[in-house]
Design a protein around this motif. Sequence first.
Motif, PDB file in Angstrom:
ATOM      1  N   ILE A 239      -2.690   1.632  -3.903  1.00  0.00           N
ATOM      2  CA  ILE A 239      -3.029   2.574  -2.946  1.00  0.00           C
ATOM      3  C   ILE A 239      -4.468   2.643  -2.717  1.00  0.00           C
ATOM      4  O   ILE A 239      -5.041   2.676  -1.593  1.00  0.00           O
ATOM      5  N   VAL A 240      -4.896   2.905  -3.990  1.00  0.00           N
ATOM      6  CA  VAL A 240      -6.713   3.157  -4.034  1.00  0.00           C
ATOM      7  C   VAL A 240      -7.355   1.640  -3.271  1.00  0.00           C
ATOM      8  O   VAL A 240      -8.308   1.708  -2.485  1.00  0.00           O
ATOM      9  N   GLU A 241      -6.684   0.650  -3.662  1.00  0.00           N
ATOM     10  CA  GLU A 241      -7.466  -0.696  -3.097  1.00  0.00           C
ATOM     11  C   GLU A 241      -7.047  -0.812  -1.690  1.00  0.00           C
ATOM     12  O   GLU A 241      -7.975  -1.337  -0.892  1.00  0.00           O
ATOM     13  N   LYS A 242      -5.925  -0.493  -1.334  1.00  0.00           N
ATOM     14  CA  LYS A 242      -5.542  -0.523   0.285  1.00  0.00           C
ATOM     15  C   LYS A 242      -6.380   0.319   0.954  1.00  0.00           C
ATOM     16  O   LYS A 242      -6.747  -0.052   1.987  1.00  0.00           O
ATOM     17  N   PHE A 243      -6.845   1.607   0.503  1.00  0.00           N
ATOM     18  CA  PHE A 243      -7.520   2.442   0.854  1.00  0.00           C
ATOM     19  C   PHE A 243      -8.998   1.978   1.170  1.00  0.00           C
ATOM     20  O   PHE A 243      -9.425   2.195   2.224  1.00  0.00           O
ATOM     21  N   THR A 244      -9.294   1.469   0.016  1.00  0.00           N
ATOM     22  CA  THR A 244     -10.621   0.966  -0.024  1.00  0.00           C
ATOM     23  C   THR A 244     -10.802  -0.181   1.054  1.00  0.00           C
ATOM     24  O   THR A 244     -11.881  -0.389   1.683  1.00  0.00           O
ATOM     25  N   ARG A 245      -9.831  -1.131   1.131  1.00  0.00           N
ATOM     26  CA  ARG A 245      -9.980  -2.312   2.130  1.00  0.00           C
ATOM     27  C   ARG A 245      -9.863  -1.714   3.387  1.00  0.00           C
ATOM     28  O   ARG A 245     -10.630  -2.303   4.318  1.00  0.00           O
ATOM     29  N   ALA A 246      -9.216  -0.562   3.884  1.00  0.00           N
ATOM     30  CA  ALA A 246      -9.308   0.070   4.946  1.00  0.00           C
ATOM     31  C   ALA A 246     -10.699   0.570   5.513  1.00  0.00           C
ATOM     32  O   ALA A 246     -11.011   0.310   6.652  1.00  0.00           O
TER      33      ALA A 246
END
Length: 336
Positions: A239-246
Amino acid sequence: MKKWLKFSFSSFLIVILMFSIAACTNTNKTGKLEKVRLVEVTRSIFYAPEYVAIAKGFFKEEGLDIELSTAFGGDKTMTALLSGGADVALVGSETSIYVYAQGSNDPVINFAQLTQTDGTFLVSREKIDHFSWDLLKGSTFLGQRTGGMPQMVGEFVLKKHGIDPHQDLTLIQNIDFANIPSAFASGTGDFVQLFEPQASIFEKEGKGHIVASFGTESGHVPYTTFMAKDSYMEENKEIVEKFTRAIYKAQQWVDSHSSDETAEAIKSYFPDTDLDLISTVVDRYKEQGSFATDPILDKEEWNNLQDIMDEAGELPQQVDHKTLVNTKIADKVKAE
């Protein structure tokens, strides 16, 4: 044979369509968007990339449903995060140092930087054609609250120009953040330190004049970053990785699009502000490099932050960059 070919081709199209849909929205195993409770320290055009990430669907593309709330204060923001009322917070990095210094066994980790300069401006009550910082000597300066980044950067910049904020002028710091603009408008202070769009609104209304930028004067610093508790980071790595990617997608979008386009994208977050004014503010922040173009919070910025805190007498202890900053996620996202 023809029937088999017809069936195979149809099946092929269906498979392609399924992969296309999956690629557009990266959901979890249940097919639902994963909710992330995000609390921001205040509502500000300064955070334009955050709103772009929501408005342009970059979070949804990553399978995330952002529940955004505004705390209106660094202490309230941290309380929400530490108490479990939020998963991720957007607030000044200094707050993570304050929490760490209090001996927390679940430290708050900075994982994605949003802004890389101070976002305040020096506003004069009178129009000044040739401004110099010496003009503040002997004046009444309406500053920000003690212990916050605006106040610390403000004092850092004043000292940089040879001004002792506690000896060379009358410094007012006992007014609540939300009431500072109205205090100045009612006649308090010769100068005031303001965020946008209030600074530009005052200038438009003839109540004040922007004469300098604290962001330009202070250099790069992790002014506002996305952070989460260490335990949340460990339990929700994807989730943190997806958040950062966005966020990175939004940062790149803002950097490559005009201020007018960014203003159009985020206007729903500022319903009481004219579109032209939003564009003016975005342009001002872009010109001085306030919006980070990637989410990486590097060591130089971190050390600059602690120098500013130390100069203001607000640094409880020196903290290594690697202790409270995770750059691995941002590095990975940027390298993709």
